[in-house]
Write a protein that holds these residues in place. Sequence first.
Motif, mmCIF file in Angstrom:
data_model
loop_
_atom_site.group_PDB
_atom_site.id
_atom_site.type_symbol
_atom_site.label_atom_id
_atom_site.label_comp_id
_atom_site.label_asym_id
_atom_site.label_seq_id
_atom_site.Cartn_x
_atom_site.Cartn_y
_atom_site.Cartn_z
ATOM 1 N N GLY A 1 11.346 -16.730 29.394
ATOM 2 C CA GLY A 1 11.779 -15.566 28.642
ATOM 3 C C GLY A 1 12.335 -15.858 27.268
ATOM 4 O O GLY A 1 13.148 -15.102 26.740
ATOM 5 N N PHE A 2 11.905 -16.959 26.654
ATOM 6 C CA PHE A 2 12.275 -17.248 25.270
ATOM 7 C C PHE A 2 11.170 -18.077 24.646
ATOM 8 O O PHE A 2 10.228 -18.499 25.317
ATOM 9 C CB PHE A 2 13.627 -17.968 25.175
ATOM 10 C CG PHE A 2 13.613 -19.390 25.698
ATOM 11 C CD1 PHE A 2 13.340 -20.454 24.847
ATOM 12 C CD2 PHE A 2 13.875 -19.655 27.031
ATOM 13 C CE1 PHE A 2 13.326 -21.763 25.322
ATOM 14 C CE2 PHE A 2 13.866 -20.959 27.517
ATOM 15 C CZ PHE A 2 13.598 -22.008 26.661
ATOM 16 N N SER A 3 11.276 -18.318 23.345
ATOM 17 C CA SER A 3 10.271 -19.113 22.630
ATOM 18 C C SER A 3 10.968 -19.947 21.571
ATOM 19 O O SER A 3 12.154 -19.754 21.276
ATOM 20 C CB SER A 3 9.226 -18.198 21.973
ATOM 21 O OG SER A 3 9.848 -17.318 21.051
ATOM 22 N N LEU A 4 10.211 -20.883 20.978
ATOM 23 C CA LEU A 4 10.738 -21.739 19.916
ATOM 24 C C LEU A 4 9.914 -21.532 18.653
ATOM 25 O O LEU A 4 8.686 -21.445 18.727
ATOM 26 C CB LEU A 4 10.668 -23.211 20.327
ATOM 27 C CG LEU A 4 11.437 -23.621 21.583
ATOM 28 C CD1 LEU A 4 11.186 -25.098 21.885
ATOM 29 C CD2 LEU A 4 12.928 -23.356 21.423
ATOM 30 N N PRO A 5 10.544 -21.478 17.498
ATOM 31 C CA PRO A 5 9.773 -21.354 16.251
ATOM 32 C C PRO A 5 9.044 -22.648 15.946
ATOM 33 O O PRO A 5 9.567 -23.749 16.171
ATOM 34 C CB PRO A 5 10.855 -21.059 15.199
ATOM 35 C CG PRO A 5 12.110 -21.654 15.755
ATOM 36 C CD PRO A 5 12.002 -21.492 17.249
ATOM 37 N N ASN A 6 7.799 -22.525 15.481
ATOM 38 C CA ASN A 6 6.996 -23.698 15.092
ATOM 39 C C ASN A 6 7.009 -24.767 16.185
ATOM 40 O O ASN A 6 7.194 -25.957 15.919
ATOM 41 C CB ASN A 6 7.518 -24.287 13.768
ATOM 42 C CG ASN A 6 7.521 -23.267 12.659
ATOM 43 O OD1 ASN A 6 6.507 -22.641 12.370
ATOM 44 N ND2 ASN A 6 8.675 -23.065 12.045
ATOM 45 N N ASN A 7 6.808 -24.331 17.405
ATOM 46 C CA ASN A 7 6.876 -25.231 18.556
ATOM 47 C C ASN A 7 5.745 -26.261 18.489
ATOM 48 O O ASN A 7 4.566 -25.909 18.596
ATOM 49 C CB ASN A 7 6.755 -24.401 19.838
ATOM 50 C CG ASN A 7 6.973 -25.222 21.090
ATOM 51 O OD1 ASN A 7 6.982 -26.453 21.062
ATOM 52 N ND2 ASN A 7 7.151 -24.553 22.213
ATOM 53 N N PRO B 1 29.275 -15.167 27.868
ATOM 54 C CA PRO B 1 28.234 -14.151 28.066
ATOM 55 C C PRO B 1 27.360 -13.990 26.822
ATOM 56 O O PRO B 1 27.856 -13.938 25.700
ATOM 57 C CB PRO B 1 29.026 -12.866 28.342
ATOM 58 C CG PRO B 1 30.367 -13.332 28.783
ATOM 59 C CD PRO B 1 30.624 -14.607 28.037
ATOM 60 N N VAL B 2 26.052 -13.943 27.025
ATOM 61 C CA VAL B 2 25.084 -13.676 25.963
ATOM 62 C C VAL B 2 24.085 -12.659 26.508
ATOM 63 O O VAL B 2 24.146 -12.276 27.678
ATOM 64 C CB VAL B 2 24.360 -14.970 25.516
ATOM 65 C CG1 VAL B 2 25.336 -15.932 24.856
ATOM 66 C CG2 VAL B 2 23.665 -15.645 26.691
ATOM 67 N N SER B 3 23.153 -12.214 25.655
ATOM 68 C CA SER B 3 22.237 -11.156 26.053
ATOM 69 C C SER B 3 21.383 -11.529 27.257
ATOM 70 O O SER B 3 20.988 -10.672 28.044
ATOM 71 C CB SER B 3 21.322 -10.778 24.881
ATOM 72 O OG SER B 3 20.556 -11.901 24.468
ATOM 73 N N SER B 4 21.116 -12.825 27.428
ATOM 74 C CA SER B 4 20.259 -13.264 28.532
ATOM 75 C C SER B 4 21.034 -13.677 29.771
ATOM 76 O O SER B 4 20.433 -14.037 30.783
ATOM 77 C CB SER B 4 19.388 -14.437 28.076
ATOM 78 O OG SER B 4 20.208 -15.517 27.658
ATOM 79 N N LYS C 1 18.325 -8.143 32.101
ATOM 80 C CA LYS C 1 18.571 -9.192 31.105
ATOM 81 C C LYS C 1 17.416 -10.202 31.016
ATOM 82 O O LYS C 1 17.441 -11.093 30.182
ATOM 83 C CB LYS C 1 19.877 -9.936 31.425
ATOM 84 C CG LYS C 1 21.142 -9.123 31.170
ATOM 85 C CD LYS C 1 22.382 -9.955 31.434
ATOM 86 C CE LYS C 1 23.651 -9.198 31.087
ATOM 87 N NZ LYS C 1 23.791 -9.006 29.630
ATOM 88 N N LEU C 2 16.452 -10.070 31.888
ATOM 89 C CA LEU C 2 15.336 -11.019 31.915
ATOM 90 C C LEU C 2 14.263 -10.590 30.929
ATOM 91 O O LEU C 2 13.965 -9.400 30.797
ATOM 92 C CB LEU C 2 14.764 -11.113 33.328
ATOM 93 C CG LEU C 2 15.761 -11.571 34.401
ATOM 94 C CD1 LEU C 2 15.121 -11.538 35.783
ATOM 95 C CD2 LEU C 2 16.305 -12.965 34.101
ATOM 96 N N ARG C 3 13.652 -11.576 30.268
ATOM 97 C CA ARG C 3 12.692 -11.264 29.203
ATOM 98 C C ARG C 3 11.407 -12.070 29.323
ATOM 99 O O ARG C 3 10.727 -12.299 28.326
ATOM 100 C CB ARG C 3 13.328 -11.539 27.826
ATOM 101 C CG ARG C 3 14.457 -10.607 27.444
ATOM 102 C CD ARG C 3 13.970 -9.181 27.246
ATOM 103 N NE ARG C 3 15.047 -8.301 26.809
ATOM 104 C CZ ARG C 3 15.837 -7.623 27.640
ATOM 105 N NH1 ARG C 3 15.665 -7.744 28.964
ATOM 106 N NH2 ARG C 3 16.778 -6.847 27.184
ATOM 107 N N THR C 4 11.032 -12.505 30.513
ATOM 108 C CA THR C 4 9.723 -13.142 30.625
ATOM 109 C C THR C 4 8.659 -12.079 30.406
ATOM 110 O O THR C 4 8.942 -10.878 30.430
ATOM 111 C CB THR C 4 9.513 -13.795 32.004
ATOM 112 O OG1 THR C 4 9.298 -12.771 32.978
ATOM 113 C CG2 THR C 4 10.701 -14.651 32.401
ATOM 114 N N SER C 5 7.423 -12.510 30.231
ATOM 115 C CA SER C 5 6.360 -11.545 29.945
ATOM 116 C C SER C 5 6.102 -10.602 31.115
ATOM 117 O O SER C 5 5.512 -9.534 30.929
ATOM 118 C CB SER C 5 5.067 -12.277 29.558
ATOM 119 O OG SER C 5 4.733 -13.270 30.503
ATOM 120 N N LEU C 6 6.565 -10.939 32.321
ATOM 121 C CA LEU C 6 6.450 -10.006 33.434
ATOM 122 C C LEU C 6 7.511 -8.908 33.362
ATOM 123 O O LEU C 6 7.452 -7.936 34.128
ATOM 124 C CB LEU C 6 6.565 -10.731 34.773
ATOM 125 C CG LEU C 6 5.237 -11.216 35.375
ATOM 126 C CD1 LEU C 6 4.726 -12.430 34.615
ATOM 127 C CD2 LEU C 6 5.370 -11.533 36.851
#
Length: 426
Positions: free
Chosen positions: A276-282, A31-34, A123-128
Amino acid sequence: MTDATQDKIAAFKDWLVQRGGYIHPDIFFKPVSSGFSVVSHTDIPADVKAVSCPFSLAITPEVARRALTTILGADESSPTLDGWSERQLIISYLCMHHILDGLTAPKELAHGPYVDILPPSNKLRTSLHFTPQESELFRGTNLYGATLDRQKAWEAEWEMCRDRIAVTNSHIADRFTWEQYLTASTHLSSRAFPSTLLSDNPSLVSTPTSYPVLLPGVDSLNHARGQPVSWVVGPPIGSHSEPSIALVLHTPTSQGCELFNNYGPKPNAELILGYGFSLPNNPDDTIVLKIGGATRANAKWQVGRDARGAEPVWEAVKEAVRAQNRHDVEDAERDTYSVEDELWATEVLAEMAEDLFGRLPPDSSVAVNGDETAFIRPEVAEMLDHYIEGQRDILHSLMEFAKAKEQSAIERAREEGIEILDEDVS
């Protein structure tokens, strides 16, 4: 992990394996936050099959249509499901598992153990799923407008489905809420594969005739850019007569580490909007540009880091400038660009990039600084910072691109003997 969560995971694994699926014995769901991540119990070597799903367990539009037809008491001549997209069919099918939970459901509603382990809306984090305050932090970006457009489109889908369902079953329609539809839509956007994967030669490349499908178990692994993986169609397992699609990981995984899939090259805008997530310096980040006066109506261009894809934008800007500079028939028939066209185009392109740069919102630390009532969840703040960094870098590279084009135009003017009174035209 609570007993209820453990029970759901165990029920899902049993359901998948009993129907011809496979989960590597040395991996477990953490289990994780997402929701969940997939982690190794022991060291797992490279080139190992992590998970597989039989074709018969895939959630396809056909599977969804059959179930919905039975649930809603429709038949082949009923207009209830006419005009529904593949998305609407699958999303509504997922929703029915919750709406009919605890009630006598038809056998066609066959993916309960899978739906039970999908992350709930909180638990969902998309921009919607951003709060209004969080959404406002993205104003002035492509992502802000894309989020509004997607919400409008999805709400229209939901309203159509609800209204059609109400004709045959008002009780189900009353329970068919926007929150349920949004949650299931997000599960589909973040987990779907193209139907081209369910073929003898599986491919992740969508085609004009492909459609989204869900592959229980196979969709459990999170994304790592550049992760080497393969999709393999395997023979039937045990007494099961249908083939399966397997995910093979080509790098070893140490004990206690997460196993990853590869969703392909995606910019942070797409990752935030759909996953619902991103990558640094993508390195795959892009910005979408529209050119006023371009010859193609509603034309859009994507530019990436290091001004990747900027040449078509440059050509569109030059064409728009030349169209404004035409004064007579001779100009109108001219198919080349003058030095004046190019110099003006560099100014237009630089000003466009500078204007967009100036409209970008600040990063999260600046956005909430000095406002005691401001609140942004840490994971959203991280996505904002990753996204804004990429947009700034792309626009800066576009400004440098415009400067290089300006220097080329000045050199051309000198070669043609044209005097440049003010070379600092950008």
